[in-house]
Design a protein around this motif. Sequence first.
Motif, PDB file in Angstrom:
ATOM      1  N   GLY A 103       0.812  -1.210   0.000  1.00 59.70           N
ATOM      2  CA  GLY A 103       0.000   0.000   0.000  1.00 59.70           C
ATOM      3  C   GLY A 103       0.847   1.263   0.000  1.00 59.70           C
ATOM      4  O   GLY A 103       0.598   2.200  -0.771  1.00 59.70           O
ATOM      5  N   ILE A 104       1.861   1.291   0.847  1.00 64.96           N
ATOM      6  CA  ILE A 104       2.746   2.461   0.907  1.00 64.96           C
ATOM      7  C   ILE A 104       3.551   2.594  -0.380  1.00 64.96           C
ATOM      8  O   ILE A 104       3.709   3.694  -0.920  1.00 64.96           O
ATOM      9  CB  ILE A 104       3.682   2.355   2.127  1.00 64.96           C
ATOM     10  N   GLY A 105       4.053   1.464  -0.891  1.00 68.21           N
ATOM     11  CA  GLY A 105       4.807   1.498  -2.149  1.00 68.21           C
ATOM     12  C   GLY A 105       3.972   1.984  -3.311  1.00 68.21           C
ATOM     13  O   GLY A 105       4.448   2.744  -4.164  1.00 68.21           O
ATOM     14  N   GLY A 106       2.701   1.549  -3.354  1.00 67.84           N
ATOM     15  CA  GLY A 106       1.799   2.048  -4.398  1.00 67.84           C
ATOM     16  C   GLY A 106       1.619   3.553  -4.299  1.00 67.84           C
ATOM     17  O   GLY A 106       1.578   4.262  -5.310  1.00 67.84           O
ATOM     18  N   GLY A 107       1.518   4.054  -3.059  1.00 72.05           N
ATOM     19  CA  GLY A 107       1.399   5.497  -2.860  1.00 72.05           C
ATOM     20  C   GLY A 107       2.639   6.251  -3.286  1.00 72.05           C
ATOM     21  O   GLY A 107       2.551   7.328  -3.888  1.00 72.05           O
ATOM     22  N   VAL A 108       3.808   5.699  -2.998  1.00 70.60           N
ATOM     23  CA  VAL A 108       5.063   6.351  -3.392  1.00 70.60           C
ATOM     24  C   VAL A 108       5.173   6.439  -4.909  1.00 70.60           C
ATOM     25  O   VAL A 108       5.532   7.493  -5.467  1.00 70.60           O
ATOM     26  CB  VAL A 108       6.273   5.580  -2.808  1.00 70.60           C
ATOM     27  N   ILE A 109       4.857   5.341  -5.597  1.00 69.64           N
ATOM     28  CA  ILE A 109       4.938   5.350  -7.066  1.00 69.64           C
ATOM     29  C   ILE A 109       3.898   6.301  -7.656  1.00 69.64           C
ATOM     30  O   ILE A 109       4.161   7.004  -8.646  1.00 69.64           O
ATOM     31  CB  ILE A 109       4.769   3.922  -7.604  1.00 69.64           C
ATOM     32  N   TYR A 110       2.721   6.367  -7.043  1.00 68.97           N
ATOM     33  CA  TYR A 110       1.712   7.339  -7.472  1.00 68.97           C
ATOM     34  C   TYR A 110       2.242   8.764  -7.333  1.00 68.97           C
ATOM     35  O   TYR A 110       2.080   9.592  -8.241  1.00 68.97           O
ATOM     36  CB  TYR A 110       0.441   7.160  -6.647  1.00 68.97           C
TER      37      TYR A 110
END
Length: 250
Positions: A103-110
């Motif tokens: 979830g956090i990684g998806g947010g960072v890439i976003y």
Amino acid sequence: MQNIMPLTPVVKWLVIANVATWLVLQVIIGKFLGWRPDVVFGLVPSQVFENFFLWQLFTYMFLHSVSSPFHLLLNMLMLWWLGSELEQRWGPKFFTIYYLICGIGGGVIYLVAHTTLFIFNKDLSAWNSPVVGASGAIFGLLLAYGILFGERVLHFLMLFPMKAKYFVLILAAMEIATLIGGAGDGVAIFCHLGGLITGYLFLLLYTRFQQSRWRKQGGTRRSGRGLRLVVNNDEKKNESNDGKGPRYWN
């Protein structure tokens, strides 16, 4: 047809946290009292970089669309379906770490993607608009499910039988096609793909670390081509597996 998995402990608390946040914080406090919790706790690139709202990288995955309850419903059903079986296989600790990192990684890439769009295209809509939802973490679960249970037959669109690994590949291809075609306005495509990418990188690095540690403890390298991913990270079970070391995904 697969039996319905019971709600495992971590999945149950994640569902409770998501539903409670949506109902209490977003519907009751937010909608009826006129407050915008998505601006404070959703993922807003401008807020992260200009006001240092770094907690948004964590909190955004517990908020969902107020105007469409199906956003919450679909994510929670996917969390139940995918997460319960993965938690049962991995154990609560590893499952929780994996879910939150995806979830956090998806947010960072976003953030990286939309910051780039803002710099080069001056896209203020994405720069100032909050993204909410557990989809980044859910796509990470999809990736793990497709690897771990890749040979299992699912029904795509509830009509077409196919193996789980192909189901995940088709979903990823659809996300990329939507992104390229520009038809994903209002949908956090970068967050979805970010969850997939983060999940893969995490499993890759974790597996290499576990294999390296096992070999240093006196194990011998298993023969075979290409990368093999650890299925069972229970060290006691691994040690008792006929002395052959950790079990693997193909």
